[in-house]
Structure formats: structure tokens, C-alpha cells
Design a protein around this motif. Structure first.
Motif, short mmCIF file in Angstrom:
data_model
loop_
_atom_site.label_atom_id
_atom_site.label_comp_id
_atom_site.label_asym_id
_atom_site.label_seq_id
_atom_site.Cartn_x
_atom_site.Cartn_y
_atom_site.Cartn_z
N PRO A 19 78.27 36.27 75.29
CA PRO A 19 76.84 36.16 75.63
C PRO A 19 76.04 35.35 74.62
O PRO A 19 75.02 34.75 74.96
CB PRO A 19 76.38 37.62 75.65
CG PRO A 19 77.61 38.42 75.86
CD PRO A 19 78.71 37.67 75.19
N TYR A 61 66.05 35.35 75.56
CA TYR A 61 67.42 35.67 75.98
C TYR A 61 68.19 36.31 74.83
O TYR A 61 68.84 37.35 74.99
CB TYR A 61 68.13 34.40 76.46
CG TYR A 61 69.62 34.57 76.65
CD1 TYR A 61 70.13 35.12 77.82
CD2 TYR A 61 70.52 34.21 75.65
CE1 TYR A 61 71.50 35.30 77.99
CE2 TYR A 61 71.88 34.38 75.81
CZ TYR A 61 72.38 34.93 76.98
OH TYR A 61 73.72 35.11 77.13
N VAL A 65 69.97 40.07 74.46
CA VAL A 65 71.39 40.24 74.14
C VAL A 65 71.55 41.07 72.87
O VAL A 65 72.37 42.00 72.82
CB VAL A 65 72.08 38.86 73.97
CG1 VAL A 65 73.49 39.04 73.39
CG2 VAL A 65 72.16 38.13 75.30
N GLY A 360 69.34 38.31 79.34
CA GLY A 360 70.05 38.69 78.13
C GLY A 360 70.47 40.15 78.16
O GLY A 360 71.61 40.48 77.80
N ILE A 363 73.38 40.65 80.94
CA ILE A 363 74.66 40.09 80.51
C ILE A 363 75.28 40.93 79.40
O ILE A 363 76.49 41.21 79.39
CB ILE A 363 74.48 38.63 80.05
CG1 ILE A 363 74.22 37.73 81.27
CG2 ILE A 363 75.69 38.13 79.28
CD1 ILE A 363 73.85 36.32 80.92
N SER A 364 74.46 41.37 78.46
CA SER A 364 74.96 42.17 77.35
C SER A 364 75.43 43.55 77.81
O SER A 364 76.42 44.09 77.30
CB SER A 364 73.87 42.32 76.28
OG SER A 364 74.41 42.74 75.06
N TYR A 367 78.84 42.94 79.30
CA TYR A 367 79.80 42.58 78.25
C TYR A 367 80.23 43.82 77.46
O TYR A 367 81.39 43.94 77.06
CB TYR A 367 79.18 41.55 77.32
CG TYR A 367 80.17 40.87 76.39
CD1 TYR A 367 81.18 40.06 76.89
CD2 TYR A 367 80.09 41.03 75.01
CE1 TYR A 367 82.08 39.42 76.06
CE2 TYR A 367 80.99 40.40 74.16
CZ TYR A 367 81.98 39.59 74.69
OH TYR A 367 82.88 38.96 73.86
N TYR A 383 81.76 40.38 84.60
CA TYR A 383 81.12 39.60 83.54
C TYR A 383 81.28 38.10 83.77
O TYR A 383 80.32 37.34 83.64
CB TYR A 383 81.72 39.98 82.19
CG TYR A 383 81.21 39.12 81.05
CD1 TYR A 383 79.90 39.27 80.58
CD2 TYR A 383 82.00 38.13 80.48
CE1 TYR A 383 79.41 38.47 79.56
CE2 TYR A 383 81.53 37.33 79.46
CZ TYR A 383 80.23 37.50 79.00
OH TYR A 383 79.73 36.70 78.00
N ILE A 387 77.82 35.89 84.38
CA ILE A 387 77.38 34.89 83.40
C ILE A 387 77.51 33.48 83.97
O ILE A 387 76.70 32.60 83.67
CB ILE A 387 78.14 35.03 82.06
CG1 ILE A 387 77.36 34.28 80.96
CG2 ILE A 387 79.57 34.51 82.17
CD1 ILE A 387 77.83 34.56 79.56
#
Length: 426
Positions: A19, A61, A65, A360, A363-364, A367, A383, A387
Motif C-alpha cells: 500500500p 492517502y 494507510v 488509504g 487498502i490498509s 492488506y 487485496y 488495489i
């Protein structure tokens, strides 16, 4: 020589698809390549700088994350873990639905690659459901690869052949977005399951893929049947003074000094830069649309004639250029606003900040699921898809209802599928 080798070794240690790197790198690269505009900024009178919005987007972003990474939060199961064992069955159903819709669409509307007008006039309902074919195949093959305990190159070739076959089907339709999503999702899965993709290899592949898709778009425009009204390239019928005509002609001559095929190499990013700048200029004069663009994602499925979000963007950007005797986008075509432009048009810097912070965070969260469940889990597929879709939307915007539904399904599936806690290794 040794120093150069050491530098490459350090660069290759970066997790290309983490990320912290993949999406921001593509976003920066996208707008960096747009700076080689070959006088197109001058042709379309680009006045407003896009960089404050771009830098704000990247900063927000990273904040999203970083916060989730430090807290080690993951997406909750929402109490739906019981349905986790049915996820694959449902994906198979979606794939079969997509396959049937695809062939019905082909037999009823022809091949989209033959001409842009064919692609735009396909049955919208069948087109909508046909997208489930590549989506289902993408998820099933990726998940199957991840569950393989011993991934031989023979198996990689078999999976790759099936993958390529489905990509070819959508190549015939003239669509690039599904191809890009499938390609990069596949590369990410390969990276984590088969062999680590070094950053230098990835950059080389990115260059080749970028040129290939640019040429695909160039040839698609080059082979248009200009006798059809949809493909008309006439400019707006407005009266210009002699000095304005002379200025326009001079700039066009400067642009044409660079061959079309060279301009097409970064044509998408240059257009994205121009469109984003014009969106920001439009909001300075007319104000924000306050949700009209995002509302249009859902209003297009309502009965009657509806204006799609990208067609609304076409109206916006052309409203600033038509009096100067040129269209930024032909009135019959839609405009990809970039994800920053999509947010900015509806709510300015505030919505850009919120949107990229949310990207952010999301996605985190996924992940962290991968790190918790290990790479050999559905979370890796989720994931890779999420992404990739977010990264592609940096150019296209996230304005297709089918992509939003796909995104929601993958995130929910990742949340409810149970996995044992394992440490991420690759």
C-alpha cells in the motif's frame, strides 16, 4: 558499476505492490508523464495548476494507510462468517451468468473492437452482466493459484492460458479497463505466490504494457469510420476573430510537429491532466456540483433517459473550450475525469481529502487481512483486485456501478471468509 548494482539491489527489496508504494507510485508517474504535453496544454489553454490537488490526495492517502497499519485493524466480519463457505459457489454462479450474457451480447451487437460506435451501442443490460465473466474468472483462477501447494511453471502456463483467453474475449469488445485490471491483478498474485516481481522488472513490464495499451487506443481511433455521426470530428461552429483563428492555427501546427503515434504514447495522461485542470477551473467559475457526479452512478439505472457521470464531465470541460473553437472531448463521447477530478467536481479539496483518506484506510484494512491470514488466502485475491481497481480509477474515475458492486462483493467476501492466523511471507 558495483555502486549501480547495489542501488538496483536496494530498489528491488521494495515490495512493489505494498500500500505504501504501488498506488502512489502509479499516480505520480501518471501525472509526471503528462508534463510531456507537446503543446497540447497551450492548445487547450490549461490555466489552473493541478498539483495542489494531487499532493493533497497523496498526503491523505498515506495518512489513511499509516493509521490503519499502526493500529493493525482489519475489516470486521459483520457477523456473516457463516456465509464464507458459499463465496466460491456464488462466484461460479456470477461467472456463468457473465458467460451467457457475453455471448448473447456478441450475437446481438457485433464486436466492439471493430468500431467505437459498435461498442457504445451494445445492449447496456447484457454489457453490464457480461462484465461478470472476467470478474468471476479472475477471482476463481487467482484463488485456485493461491491454494496450490506446489505451483509449477506448467500450472502457471495453464492458468495463464485460460486468463489470456478471457482477456481476448474482452479485447474483441474493445475494452481496455477489464484487460488492465485482469493483467495487474494477475501480476500481483504471481508476485506473492509464484515468484517475487522485482521493482526493476515491474518498471520494464509497465513500460511495455503502457506502450501496448496506448497503441491499442491509437489504432482504435485511427480505424474509426468517420462517415458515422458518432465518429464525427467536426469542431464547434463558432465565430472567431482573425487573430483568434491565426493563434489557434499556429498552436495546432506546433502540436502537429510531433507525430500522432508519439503523442498517443502518453495521450491518456495528458488528457487526464487537461481534464482535471479544466474541472478545477470550472468549479472556480460555476461552483461544485455537490454530489451530482456520484449520484449519476446510480441514476443511470433508472427508467428513462439519464445523463451518465462521464457524459456530464464532457459537458463541463467542453463548456470552457467550445467558445475557443475546439472540443476537449467530442460531444458524442464520455470523458474520464481521473479520480481526483471526480471528487473535486463534486466537492473540491475537502472531498479529495476524504476520498483518498478512505482509499488509504480501505487498502490498509485489506492488506492487514493478508498479513494476518497469510498469502495463501482469499484475502490476497481481494487485496490484488482492490488495489488494482483503485489504481486504474486514478485515470478512469470510479464511476461504473458494476465496478462498485464488484468492489463491495470482494471486500465483503474477504471480511467473512475465515482463515488461520499466519505470518505474511513471500
Amino acid at each position: 558499476m558495483n555502486k549501480l548494482k547495489q542501488t538496483f539491489e536496494k530498489v528491488n527489496k521494495i515490495d512493489t505492490f505494498s500500500p505504501y508504494f504501488f498506488l502512489p507510485f502509479i499516480l505520480v508517474l501518471y501525472f509526471f508523464t503528462s508534463l510531456f504535453d507537446f503543446h497540447r496544454f497551450e492548445l487547450f489553454n490549461v490555466r489552473v495548476s493541478i498539483w495542489p490537488a494531487v499532493l493533497l490526495a497523496i498526503a491523505c492517502y498515506y495518512i489513511g494507510v499509516f493509521i490503519i497499519d499502526k493500529l493493525q485493524w482489519t475489516i470486521p466480519s459483520f457477523g456473516l462468517s457463516f456465509f464464507g463457505k458459499y463465496v466460491v459457489h456464488f462466484i461460479v454462479f456470477l461467472t456463468l451468468l457473465g458467460l451467457a450474457s457475453y455471448f448473447l451480447m456478441i450475437f446481438g451487437g457485433g464486436l466492439g473492437i471493430a468500431d467505437e460506435s459498435n461498442r457504445r451501442n451494445l445492449n447496456p443490460k447484457l454489457n453490464f452482466f457480461a462484465q461478470l465473466l472476467w470478474f468471476g474468472v479472475l477471482l476463481l483462477l487467482s484463488y485456485k493459484m493461491i491454494l496450490e501447494k506446489h505451483m509449477s511453471w506448467k500450472k502457471v502456463l495453464i492458468y495463464g492460458s485460460i486468463y489470456a483467453g478471457v482477456m481476448f474475449l474482452f479485447l474483441l469488445m474493445g475494452y481496455r479497463t477489464p484487460l488492465i485490471i485482469m493483467l495487474f491483478t494477475g501480476i500481483i498474485i504471481f508476485h506473492y505466490v509464484v515468484k517475487r516481481v522485482k521493482l526493476t522488472w515491474f518498471l520494464t513490464a509497465l513500460l511495455v504494457i503502457g506502450v501496448a495499451f496506448s497503441m491499442f487506443g491509437f489504432l482504435r481511433v485511427l480505424t474509426e469510420d468517420t462517415t458515422k455521426e458518432f465518429n464525427s470530428r467536426e469542431q464547434p461552429d463558432v465565430e472567431l476573430t482573425e487573430s483568434e483563428k491565426e493563434k489557434l492555427l499556429t498552436v495546432e501546427q506546433k502540436v502537429n510537429l510531433t507525430p500522432k503515434w508519439i503523442r498517443s504514447l502518453n495521450g491518456e495522461s495528458v488528457t487526464g491532466h487537461i481534464v482535471l485542470s479544466k474541472i478545477m477551473e470550472y468549479t472556480q467559475e460555476e461552483g461544485y456540483l455537490n454530489g451530482e457526479i456520484h449520484g449519476g452512478i446510480f441514476s443511470t439505472i433508472l427508467p428513462g433517459e439519464q445523463v451518465s457521470p462521464r457524459m456530464r464531465v464532457t459537458e463541463v470541460v467542453n463548456s470552457l473550450s467550445v467558445e475557443e473553437g475546439k472540443y476537449i472531448t467530442r460531444p458524442t463521447r464520455t470523458t474520464t475525469p481521473t479520480f481526483i477530478g471526480q471528487l473535486f467536481l463534486d466537492g473540491g479539496y475537502l472531498l479529495v481529502a476524504i476520498g483518498f483518506f478512505f482509499y488509504g484506510v480501505l487498502i490498509s484494512l485489506i492488506y492487514n487481512k493478508v498479513k494476518q491470514g497469510g498469502i495463501r488466502s482469499f484475502h490476497s485475491v481481494a487485496y490484488a483486485f482492490v488495489i488494482t481497481l483503485f489504481t486504474v480509477s486514478m485515470h478512469t474515475g470510479l464511476l461504473d456501478l458494476i465496478f462498485i458492486l464488484m468492489l463491495g462483493f470482494v471486500i465483503l467476501a474477504s471480511a467473512i471468509i475465515k482463515t488461520e492466523n499466519k505470518k505474511l511471507r513471500y
